[in-house]
Structure formats: C-alpha cells, structure tokens
Design a protein around this motif. Structure first.
Motif, mmCIF file in Angstrom:
data_model
loop_
_atom_site.group_PDB
_atom_site.id
_atom_site.type_symbol
_atom_site.label_atom_id
_atom_site.label_comp_id
_atom_site.label_asym_id
_atom_site.label_seq_id
_atom_site.Cartn_x
_atom_site.Cartn_y
_atom_site.Cartn_z
ATOM 1 N N GLY A 95 0.835 -1.169 0.129
ATOM 2 C CA GLY A 95 -0.200 -0.062 0.188
ATOM 3 C C GLY A 95 0.759 1.180 -0.067
ATOM 4 O O GLY A 95 0.641 1.902 -0.814
ATOM 5 N N ALA A 143 1.359 3.711 -3.253
ATOM 6 C CA ALA A 143 0.626 5.232 -3.132
ATOM 7 C C ALA A 143 1.490 6.235 -3.744
ATOM 8 O O ALA A 143 2.916 6.464 -3.959
ATOM 9 C CB ALA A 143 0.828 5.782 -1.693
ATOM 10 N N TRP A 190 -0.951 3.503 2.613
ATOM 11 C CA TRP A 190 -1.048 4.300 1.314
ATOM 12 C C TRP A 190 -1.223 6.016 2.304
ATOM 13 O O TRP A 190 -0.566 6.880 1.620
ATOM 14 C CB TRP A 190 -2.645 4.022 0.824
ATOM 15 C CG TRP A 190 -2.831 4.984 -0.223
ATOM 16 C CD1 TRP A 190 -3.282 6.174 -0.380
ATOM 17 C CD2 TRP A 190 -2.767 4.603 -1.652
ATOM 18 N NE1 TRP A 190 -3.543 6.728 -1.611
ATOM 19 C CE2 TRP A 190 -3.386 5.851 -2.328
ATOM 20 C CE3 TRP A 190 -2.440 3.701 -2.238
ATOM 21 C CZ2 TRP A 190 -3.027 5.816 -4.061
ATOM 22 C CZ3 TRP A 190 -2.541 3.450 -3.824
ATOM 23 C CH2 TRP A 190 -2.999 4.592 -4.344
ATOM 24 N N THR A 202 0.518 9.802 1.452
ATOM 25 C CA THR A 202 -0.141 10.687 0.935
ATOM 26 C C THR A 202 -1.058 11.716 2.145
ATOM 27 O O THR A 202 -1.353 12.507 1.745
ATOM 28 C CB THR A 202 -1.547 10.062 0.052
ATOM 29 O OG1 THR A 202 -2.370 9.545 0.754
ATOM 30 C CG2 THR A 202 -0.946 9.611 -1.110
ATOM 31 N N ALA A 253 -6.815 3.057 -2.660
ATOM 32 C CA ALA A 253 -6.524 2.639 -1.437
ATOM 33 C C ALA A 253 -7.725 2.108 -1.008
ATOM 34 O O ALA A 253 -7.562 0.776 -0.214
ATOM 35 C CB ALA A 253 -6.208 3.749 -0.322
ATOM 36 N N ALA A 256 -3.923 2.322 -10.426
ATOM 37 C CA ALA A 256 -3.088 2.044 -9.386
ATOM 38 C C ALA A 256 -1.972 1.192 -9.672
ATOM 39 O O ALA A 256 -1.053 1.062 -9.269
ATOM 40 C CB ALA A 256 -3.958 1.724 -7.981
#
Lengths: 44, 315
Positions: B47, B51, B172, B176, B183, B249
């Motif tokens: 994750g 990101a 994630w 961010t 996510a 993604a």
C-alpha cells in the motif's frame, strides 16, 4: 522438574527478558533520534 | 565477608507458583501472532509502495514497523480476551495463556502498551491520518471483532474482516496523508478475501469451533451453506481484484494476473463444493494465502520502475 531447576529456569528467563527489554529501549531511543534527524531535514 | 554457603540439599526452597513463573521472551513474541503479522506487514508495505508521492525511506520503515507492532498488539489483546475458548480448541490450546505460561494481565498490559506506542510513534513520525487509521484498525479488531462479534454471529469474520483490510490503506495514508479510491480498492480486496479464507479453515476445524461455542458459519448454518457462500465470495473477488488496475493504481500485467488467480480461486471453491471431506478445504485455505500474497506482490512488481518497459504494460 526439581524446585532448584525451576528456580534456575526462572532466573534465566528473567535475565533474558531484561536483556530483551534493554534492547527494545535502546532501539526506541535510536529510532526517535533517527526520526528527529529526518524531521529536522538533516537527512533529506 | 562472604555470605555463608547455601546447602541446597537441606534448605527448602520456596515452591514456584504460576504467579512466580516468568514467561519466556518467545511467549511474548507468540502473542504477536507473527504469521498473521507477516501478511499484514507485506500488504501494508505494498500500500505504501503503490501510493503516489514520496516518503523518506526511514519514515517508510517506521510506518511499516508501526503497522506490524499495532497488528501484533491487537493480536495480543485478542489472545487475552479469548484465552477461555483458546483452551478448548486444538489449534490454539498451546498458546502462552491457555497453556499457563503467562499471566493474563501480562498479556493485556503488553498488548495495550504496544498498541498505544505504535499509534503515538506513527502520529509523531509519519502523519495523523496514518495514526488515526492504525488506531481505528486496532480498535476495530479488539472491540468490534473480538469482543463484539466473534462469539455472537456467524457473520463475525465478514464484518470483522475489515480490521485485517486496513494495513494497505494505512501504508497508503502514510505517504499521501489521506485515503483515495485506489486505497479503498486495496481495502476491499482483503475485505472480500477474508470470508472464503477463514471459512475454508473453519470447514475442517468445525469441531474445534463447535466445542468452543464460536458460531462460525459451518457450525451454525452447515457445511453446504458455507461452501455456497465461499463460492459466491470468490466470484465477487473477480472485479474487486481487477479494480486496482481499472483505477490505474497498477498496470494491466497485474490486471490479467488478477483475473487468472481469481479464476483459480473460484476453481478451488468449486472443488470444495464437490468434496465431502476436508482435503479440498485445506487446499483452498493454502491457496487463499498464496492468492493474496501473489496479488500484492504483482501490484508491487507492476509498479517497479524500469521492470516492465514494454508498451501496454505499467500504469
């Protein structure tokens, strides 16, 4: 297991737990030091 | 002056009681459920890796460490609360608490200290969003799943599965500082994977769960209904597994692999449907772990810079 052996085992476990705790505390101190360096921009 | 030598052959030593017994370091480690933790760490790392944005490598490592410690803390508190039913089940009766190697208060204190520490360090070192999500994940696992649902409803693992789905979202958010749709797609993947994964286990451990009074689906609704539900969940996983590619993604290498792996997972569920014994369920449980591991590994590989330069691949 005899009582004497039990007490020895208990002492051995206390010692190993104390050593592990010491390592964790030293690790946390080092971690906070490194995080501070990054946060202050020394290691950008 | 040295103290008189103690004649251990004649002096009666105090009998060691359970309260005197000090747990081994390995018992504390076992409380963290290291096998569960490894999957949590891996999905959390992926994750974080997927990101968009940048995070200092040290802070990324701290974020993954906090996810691992937080998950372990939740596991320790879970073992403290479930020590009575753990003692009744073959799979769990050798854990430190039911085996009598550790006092319950030690396990609770250990878990609580680790839970609070992991959230505070995540907040101080990384960001508030990741810390809040970590706190939510730990709280959900302990209060909603362990205390609220597990002993009350056969849907325990369906709703409680959300707790295990948080790590990629936390990773994630560590980069961010917020949660995006991609996510949430990673969250959904683990959320819908959890029921067929655990029901495969509970199919061949149904006797254990029945003895402990845990209302897992095979115990309450029977094996046929459980197999039907497992099959349905594997079908739901097809679009959910492809969603990260649809949301850009990941690239389409992952998308194609996700379809193939999901098809294999459904085939496993069909084999369980046809099998009257435990063999297919055991195989499906093993494959479910491989399925999730491969999906997250492929997401990371698909996004690795320079690894897939061919046109049409990569996001």
């Amino acid at each position: 297991m005899s009582e004497l052996a039990l007490m020895d085992e208990r002492q051995r476990r206390i010692r190993s737990r104390n050593r592990a705790l010491l390592l964790v505390l030293l690790g946390v101190v080092a971690l906070f030091y490194l995080i501070a360096l990054v946060r202050l921009g020394v290691w950008s | 002056m040295s103290p008189p030598a103690l004649d251990t052959a004649t002096v009666a030593l105090p009998r060691a009681t359970p309260a005197d017994f000090v747990p081994a370091v390995g018992d504390y480690f076992a409380l963290l459920k290291p096998r569960v933790m490894s999957l949590v760490v891996f999905t959390g790392f992926v994750g974080l890796y997927l990101a968009p944005g940048h995070i200092h490598p040290l802070l990324a490592a701290v974020a993954v460490l906090c996810i691992a410690v937080g998950a372990g803390a939740a596991g320790a508190i879970n073992m403290w609360y479930e020590r009575d039913i753990d003692a009744l089940m073959e799979r769990t009766r050798r854990r430190p608490l039911p085996a009598g190697r550790m006092a319950p208060g030690d396990a609770l204190g250990f878990g609580a200290v680790l839970a609070v520490s992991s959230v505070i360090i995540m907040g101080l070192a990384v960001n508030a969003a990741a810390a809040a999500l970590l706190a939510l994940a730990i709280g959900f696992y302990v209060f909603v799943y362990t205390i609220g649902l597990k002993r009350r409803t056969p849907q325990n693992i369906v709703i409680g599965g959300a707790a295990g789905a948080f790590p990629p979202m936390i990773g994630w958010a560590a980069v961010t500082g917020d949660i995006s749709v991609a996510a949430l797609a990673l969250f959904a993947l683990i959320f819908f994977w959890t029921p067929p994964h655990f029901w495969a286990l509970s199919l061949y451990r149904a006797g254990d769960y029945a003895r402990a009074g845990v209302p897992m689906l095979p115990v309450v609704a029977g094996k046929t209904e459980t197999k039907k539900q497992m099959l349905l969940y594997t079908l739901v996983l097809w679009p959910v597994a492809v969603a990260p590619a649809l949301l850009h993604a990941t690239g389409w290498l992952y998308g194609a692999a996700a379809l193939i792996l999901s098809a294999l997972f459904t085939l496993c569920a069909l084999a369980v449907w046809r099998d009257n014994g435990d063999r297919a369920a055991r195989r499906m449980f093993g494959f479910s772990l491989l399925y999730l591991f491969l999906l997250f590994a492929l997401m990371a590989i698909d996004r690795a810079p320079g690894l897939l330069a061919a046109p049409g691949f990569g996001a």
